[in-house]
Design a protein around this motif. Structure first.
Motif, mmCIF file in Angstrom:
data_model
loop_
_atom_site.group_PDB
_atom_site.id
_atom_site.type_symbol
_atom_site.label_atom_id
_atom_site.label_comp_id
_atom_site.label_asym_id
_atom_site.label_seq_id
_atom_site.Cartn_x
_atom_site.Cartn_y
_atom_site.Cartn_z
ATOM 1 N N LEU A 102 25.542 37.706 37.174
ATOM 2 C CA LEU A 102 26.417 39.049 36.829
ATOM 3 C C LEU A 102 26.432 38.468 35.607
ATOM 4 C CD1 LEU A 102 28.550 37.720 40.326
ATOM 5 C CD2 LEU A 102 26.570 39.822 39.973
ATOM 6 N N SER A 103 25.998 38.198 34.204
ATOM 7 C CA SER A 103 26.062 38.503 32.995
ATOM 8 C C SER A 103 25.235 39.493 32.591
ATOM 9 C CB SER A 103 25.790 36.946 32.315
ATOM 10 O OG SER A 103 24.474 36.855 32.166
ATOM 11 N N LEU A 104 24.685 40.017 33.480
ATOM 12 C CA LEU A 104 23.777 41.542 33.183
ATOM 13 C C LEU A 104 24.811 42.089 33.876
ATOM 14 C CD1 LEU A 104 19.798 40.408 34.272
ATOM 15 C CD2 LEU A 104 20.795 40.737 32.122
ATOM 16 N N ASP A 105 24.946 43.293 33.130
ATOM 17 C CA ASP A 105 25.545 44.920 32.871
ATOM 18 C C ASP A 105 25.576 45.339 34.261
ATOM 19 O OD1 ASP A 105 28.123 43.999 31.606
ATOM 20 O OD2 ASP A 105 27.096 45.097 29.669
ATOM 21 N N ALA A 112 29.205 45.072 41.841
ATOM 22 C CA ALA A 112 30.761 45.983 42.108
ATOM 23 C C ALA A 112 30.723 47.102 42.833
ATOM 24 C CB ALA A 112 31.465 46.766 40.864
ATOM 25 N N ALA A 113 29.683 47.681 42.998
ATOM 26 C CA ALA A 113 29.125 49.309 43.871
ATOM 27 C C ALA A 113 29.118 49.590 45.056
ATOM 28 C CB ALA A 113 28.525 50.235 43.407
ATOM 29 N N ALA A 114 28.644 48.084 45.374
ATOM 30 C CA ALA A 114 27.994 47.621 46.945
ATOM 31 C C ALA A 114 29.013 47.694 47.821
ATOM 32 C CB ALA A 114 27.269 46.139 46.469
ATOM 33 N N PRO A 115 28.208 47.939 48.894
ATOM 34 C CA PRO A 115 28.853 48.314 51.073
ATOM 35 C C PRO A 115 29.417 46.976 50.938
ATOM 36 C CG PRO A 115 27.100 48.946 50.782
ATOM 37 C CD PRO A 115 27.318 49.076 49.492
ATOM 38 N N ASP A 116 29.647 46.574 52.484
ATOM 39 C CA ASP A 116 30.036 45.688 52.877
ATOM 40 C C ASP A 116 28.048 45.365 53.167
ATOM 41 O OD1 ASP A 116 29.644 46.915 55.378
ATOM 42 O OD2 ASP A 116 31.627 46.744 55.811
ATOM 43 N N VAL A 117 27.152 45.701 53.445
ATOM 44 C CA VAL A 117 25.930 45.216 53.899
ATOM 45 C C VAL A 117 25.498 44.213 53.179
ATOM 46 C CG1 VAL A 117 25.856 47.263 55.424
ATOM 47 C CG2 VAL A 117 24.823 47.681 52.728
ATOM 48 N N ASP A 125 29.743 25.865 39.573
ATOM 49 C CA ASP A 125 29.529 25.296 38.914
ATOM 50 C C ASP A 125 28.074 26.058 37.955
ATOM 51 O OD1 ASP A 125 31.050 23.614 38.971
ATOM 52 O OD2 ASP A 125 29.898 21.916 39.094
ATOM 53 N N ASP A 126 28.193 27.791 38.230
ATOM 54 C CA ASP A 126 26.550 28.479 37.891
ATOM 55 C C ASP A 126 27.396 29.786 36.424
ATOM 56 O OD1 ASP A 126 25.153 29.687 36.973
ATOM 57 O OD2 ASP A 126 24.477 30.876 39.546
ATOM 58 N N PRO A 127 27.541 28.974 34.912
ATOM 59 C CA PRO A 127 27.629 30.057 34.550
ATOM 60 C C PRO A 127 27.342 30.945 34.806
ATOM 61 C CG PRO A 127 26.462 28.757 33.193
ATOM 62 C CD PRO A 127 26.158 28.582 35.065
ATOM 63 N N LEU A 128 26.316 31.583 35.107
ATOM 64 C CA LEU A 128 25.947 33.340 35.872
ATOM 65 C C LEU A 128 26.827 33.496 36.635
ATOM 66 C CD1 LEU A 128 21.859 31.949 34.877
ATOM 67 C CD2 LEU A 128 23.516 33.114 33.489
ATOM 68 N N TRP A 129 26.928 32.428 37.781
ATOM 69 C CA TRP A 129 27.642 32.919 38.547
ATOM 70 C C TRP A 129 29.516 33.203 38.279
ATOM 71 C CZ3 TRP A 129 27.723 35.746 43.508
ATOM 72 C CH2 TRP A 129 28.840 35.810 43.466
ATOM 73 N N GLN A 130 29.858 34.967 37.601
ATOM 74 C CA GLN A 130 30.881 35.091 37.544
ATOM 75 C C GLN A 130 31.296 36.542 38.533
ATOM 76 O OE1 GLN A 130 29.796 36.801 33.651
ATOM 77 N NE2 GLN A 130 28.696 34.852 32.685
ATOM 78 N N PRO A 131 32.083 36.301 39.227
ATOM 79 C CA PRO A 131 32.846 37.350 40.482
ATOM 80 C C PRO A 131 33.458 37.751 40.361
ATOM 81 C CG PRO A 131 32.874 34.905 41.500
ATOM 82 C CD PRO A 131 32.355 34.950 40.006
ATOM 83 N N GLN A 132 34.044 37.245 38.938
ATOM 84 C CA GLN A 132 34.960 38.115 38.427
ATOM 85 C C GLN A 132 34.883 39.654 37.623
ATOM 86 O OE1 GLN A 132 34.502 35.178 37.209
ATOM 87 N NE2 GLN A 132 34.082 36.056 34.507
ATOM 88 N N ARG A 140 29.908 40.925 50.446
ATOM 89 C CA ARG A 140 31.316 39.549 50.640
ATOM 90 C C ARG A 140 30.743 38.615 49.722
ATOM 91 N NH1 ARG A 140 29.236 42.549 55.495
ATOM 92 N NH2 ARG A 140 27.478 41.539 55.183
ATOM 93 N N LEU A 141 31.680 38.201 48.332
ATOM 94 C CA LEU A 141 30.899 36.743 48.163
ATOM 95 C C LEU A 141 31.555 35.481 48.224
ATOM 96 C CD1 LEU A 141 32.638 39.010 44.373
ATOM 97 C CD2 LEU A 141 30.619 39.214 45.476
ATOM 98 N N GLN A 142 30.809 35.285 48.402
ATOM 99 C CA GLN A 142 31.275 33.363 48.911
ATOM 100 C C GLN A 142 30.580 32.379 47.203
ATOM 101 O OE1 GLN A 142 29.142 32.426 51.598
ATOM 102 N NE2 GLN A 142 29.556 29.779 51.552
ATOM 103 N N THR A 143 31.476 31.925 46.903
ATOM 104 C CA THR A 143 32.059 30.765 45.870
ATOM 105 C C THR A 143 31.591 29.921 46.765
ATOM 106 O OG1 THR A 143 32.674 31.850 44.268
ATOM 107 C CG2 THR A 143 33.246 30.011 43.351
#
Length: 185
Positions: A102-105, A112-117, A125-132, A140-143
């Motif tokens: 998610l560090s890649l724009d 961010a635009a993805a539907p619920d499928v 502890d993964d710096p590349l996981w940036q749900p914000q 559906r996001l799961q950390t």
């Protein structure tokens, strides 16, 4: 000989740059899909400087070449393979995205635009996981608490194995939910 109406659901399995098809999350995802009677397409690649310079373009070209004009019913991708997110969202292909970068724009914008499928899983502890970076997404996001980029918890193989079994169970649910095969119009 069957026709296109008889074809099995198609699952596209995409590796990371250093996390290949034989690594646990992808190996079990393939096993789950094949056990459910799906066809699995799993292109292999070498991530070189050119791929690193244009990861989304590289992955999209590899996906197009591997699929030969077909659209899969589901994508399961790990890390670098998640650069297929823009392609999947554009083509209406649902996915399970394991540790998307998610560090890649382009990847963050697509999620961010993805539907619920779509399901996306990353470790705290993964710096590349940036749900914000994907506010308001319908995906559906799961950390996963304490998990790293491999969805493993340092020093705790038992917990790591359980977490990865949970990912396999999610893939199983998504594969079981595949209905009619997708067709390219």
């Amino acid at each position: 000989m069957g026709n296109e109406d008889d074809r099995r659901p198609l699952v596209l399995l995409l590796a990371g740059s250093g996390y290949g098809q034989q690594a646990p999350l992808l190996w079990w995802s393939r096993f789950v899909a094949e056990a459910a009677g799906c066809e699995v397409v799993a292109p292999s690649w070498v991530v070189d400087d050119a791929a690193g310079a244009d990861p989304v373009g590289f992955v999209e070209r590899a996906v197009d070449a591997a699929l030969g004009g077909r659209l899969p019913d589901l994508v399961v991708a790990k890390s670098f393979g998640c650069c297929a997110l823009p392609w999947a969202v554009r083509n209406g292909v649902p996915g399970v995205w394991l540790t998307p970068v998610l560090s890649l724009d382009a990847v963050a914008t697509a999620l961010a635009a993805a539907p619920d499928v779509h399901d996306a899983i990353g470790g705290s502890d993964d710096p590349l996981w940036q749900p914000q970076r994907v506010p308001g997404t319908a995906a559906r996001l799961q950390t996963v608490d304490r998990a790293d980029h491999a969805l493993q918890v340092t020093g705790d193989w038992r917990l790591s194995q359980r977490l990865q079994a949970d990912v396999s169970a999610l893939v199983e649910r998504r594969v079981a939910g595949l209905g009619e095969p997708r067709r390219v119009s």
